[in-house]
Enzyme design. Structure first.
Site, PDB file in Angstrom:
ATOM      1  N   PHE A 155       0.617  -1.051  -0.055  1.00 19.84           N
ATOM      2  CA  PHE A 155       0.074   0.010  -0.032  1.00 19.84           C
ATOM      3  C   PHE A 155       0.545   1.816  -0.308  1.00 19.84           C
ATOM      4  CE2 PHE A 155      -2.221   3.938   1.756  1.00 19.84           C
ATOM      5  CZ  PHE A 155      -3.759   3.469   0.562  1.00 19.84           C
ATOM      6  N   ASP A 240       9.308   2.718   1.868  1.00 16.64           N
ATOM      7  CA  ASP A 240       8.541   3.373   2.059  1.00 16.64           C
ATOM      8  C   ASP A 240       7.634   4.044   3.867  1.00 16.64           C
ATOM      9  OD1 ASP A 240       5.758   4.450   2.705  1.00 16.64           O
ATOM     10  OD2 ASP A 240       4.564   4.003   0.822  1.00 16.64           O
ATOM     11  N   LYS A 269       1.613  10.739   7.300  1.00 18.75           N
ATOM     12  CA  LYS A 269       1.498  10.607   8.249  1.00 18.75           C
ATOM     13  C   LYS A 269       2.428  11.741   9.794  1.00 18.75           C
ATOM     14  CE  LYS A 269      -1.017   6.510   6.926  1.00 18.75           C
ATOM     15  NZ  LYS A 269      -0.729   5.716   5.948  1.00 18.75           N
TER      16      LYS A 269
HETATM   17  C1  LIG Z   1      -1.100   5.847   4.656  1.00 18.82           C
HETATM   18  C2  LIG Z   1       0.039   5.623   3.516  1.00 18.82           C
HETATM   19  C3  LIG Z   1       0.725   6.138   2.496  1.00 18.82           C
HETATM   20  C4  LIG Z   1      -0.403   7.305   1.691  1.00 18.82           C
HETATM   21  O1  LIG Z   1      -0.053   8.223   1.838  1.00 18.82           O
HETATM   22  P1  LIG Z   1      -1.470   9.571   1.667  1.00 18.82           P
HETATM   23  O2  LIG Z   1      -0.950  10.739   3.064  1.00 18.82           O
HETATM   24  O3  LIG Z   1      -2.849   8.795   2.357  1.00 18.82           O
HETATM   25  O4  LIG Z   1      -1.434  10.178   0.946  1.00 18.82           O
HETATM   26  C5  LIG Z   1       1.380   6.113   1.564  1.00 18.82           C
HETATM   27  N1  LIG Z   1       2.345   4.821   1.792  1.00 18.82           N
HETATM   28  C6  LIG Z   1       1.875   3.987   3.307  1.00 18.82           C
HETATM   29  C7  LIG Z   1       2.916   2.767   3.855  1.00 18.82           C
HETATM   30  C8  LIG Z   1       1.205   4.275   4.083  1.00 18.82           C
HETATM   31  O5  LIG Z   1       0.519   3.874   5.049  1.00 18.82           O
END
Ligand SMILES: *Cc1c(COP(=O)(O)O)cnc(C)c1O
Length: 416
Positions: A155, A240, A269
């Site tokens: 994700f 990520d 986040k």
């Molecule tokens: C939440 C998330 C995203 C996307 O972040 P948004 O601020 O919702 O665009 C990307 N990568 C990971 C691992 C995430 O948990």
């Protein structure tokens, strides 16, 4: 910080009730979410309060955007101070908060350079662009031939390019045509990764722990293996850490569990302190340095309010206190969940203050357990059918965590 929210008459009670507000959303709000039936009106620390004044422990923490709890005083103070001085300049001009934010974030993460953006998806998009440009300009990949290798179950966000390499049918169906240039391999499989990497590979992009997939933790040695493989293959390792980073796993970054330093790290986040969206790509100067003026940007990225809040977040993390709490409370979480295995829990995966808990389908779906926990004053979010995710603010107290685990035990015992 973790003091209970005082119960007091909320203005919304005089206006519309939770049920009325939920009904009011239905015709006017796009249906891209299916929230639990709770309408939050106030929050402090690990607690939220609905419009009727009922209190709940928040075990989701905004998908880790609220690692420091709701309205951490140091963060709201930084935001208030900045609101009264300067909020937005655009990058057409310098602002007096950005240098400090970039310096402190680079130092915290052991990296050299920072590209500030807003949402997580933008950080991922930015890394995809930077990796491709680096492949053409530095590695010498023929024009438009660069590939990026990703893992299944990933994700990374919701843009058209990002869902192009998602393996979740719900995230993709109806949204094509997709962006080419991605190869998907099984997560936690170094041999498959090795087979997918070749002379066209710009980068390997993975989550050090797959959060949305259900807190999937790779085998020991996988992250170090990815580092070694990408170094040998002459491509970038992009981690990520948007959900796994900034204290959640008991370290500043989840890659630290294997002593690994990626070429690019994506943060988001919690970087915005639960106040404003703040994301960043941090990495090597010779990689981020491929961007020149006009080639990439964002009107809001690096704005002074975001930089002030981001700097305050970095300051909190620099103390090490939150990482330590996550590690210590992680033991309490792990022990509590271990006791539930066989009593409605099939199994779980945990690292730091973060767990994916597989519920025995005979006891109900993750959603059903979430609704029962809601009635017990505990907020959790299900993911993938029968899994619930536990990721409280790192400020939660041990007693609060134990009471939340007690609520889960009670709910499961009643379903047995
Ligand atoms: C939440 C998330 C995203 C996307 O972040 P948004 O601020 O919702 O665009 C990307 N990568 C990971 C691992 C995430 O948990």
């Amino acid at each position: 910080m973790t003091a209970p929210v005082r119960t007091h008459p909320s203005p919304a009670v005089a206006g519309r009730s939770s049920a009325e507000l939920i009904r009011a959303e239905e015709p006017v709000l796009a249906h891209n979410y299916h929230p639990l039936p709770v309408v939050v009106a106030r929050a402090e620390g690990a607690w939220v309060q609905d419009v009727e004044g009922r209190r709940y422990l928040d075990l989701l923490a905004g998908y880790s955007a609220l690692n420091f709890g709701h309205r951490h005083p140091a963060l709201t103070e930084a935001a208030h101070r900045q609101l009264d001085r300067l909020t937005l300049t655009s990058r057409a001009f310098h602002n007096d908060r950005l240098a400090e934010f970039a310096e402190s974030l680079a130092e915290l993460t052991g990296q050299e350079m920072v590209l500030p953006m807003n949402t997580g998806a933008e950080a991922v998009e930015s890394a995809v662009k930077v990796a491709r440009k680096w492949a053409y300009e530095v590695k010498g990949v023929p024009a438009d031939r660069a590939t990026i290798v990703v893992a299944d179950g990933n994700f990374h966000g919701r843009t058209t390019t990002i869902v192009s390499f998602s393996t979740d049918p719900e995230a993709r169906a109806g949204f094509g045509p997709f962006t080419p240039g991605f190869r998907v391999v099984p997560y936690n499989d170094l041999a498959a990764l090795e087979a997918a990497v070749d002379g066209t590979t710009a980068a390997v992009l993975i989550e050090p722990v797959q959060g949305e997939a259900g807190v999937i933790i790779p085998d020991d040695g996988y992250l170090a293996g990815v580092r070694e493989l990408t170094r040998r293959a002459g491509c970038l390792f992009v981690a990520d850490e948007i959900q796994s980073g900034l204290g959640r796993t008991g370290r500043t970054l989840a890659v630290e569990h294997e002593g690994v330093v990626p070429d690019l790290v994506l943060l988001g986040k919690a970087l915005g302190g639960g106040i404003v969206p703040v994301s960043a790509v941090v990495g090597r100067r010779d990689v981020l340095g491929v961007l020149r003026p006009g080639e990439h940007g964002s009107t809001f990225g690096g704005n002074p309010l975001a930089a002030a809040v981001g700097s305050a977040v970095v300051e909190l993390l620099a103390t090490g206190e939150f990482q330590r709490r996550a590690a210590e409370l992680g033991v309490v979480l792990r022990d509590g969940l271990t006791e539930l295995v066989g009593r409605g829990v099939v199994g779980f995966r945990a690292r730091g203050l973060w767990a994916g808990v597989d519920i025995d389908p005979a006891f109900g779906t993750g959603r059903a357990i979430g609704e029962l926990l809601l009635a017990e004053g505990v907020l959790v979010k299900d993911t993938h059918g029968s899994t619930i995710r536990i990721a409280p603010p790192l400020t939660i107290t041990e007693d609060e965590l134990r009471s939340a685990l007690g609520a889960l035990a009670k709910v499961l015992d009643r379903r047995a």
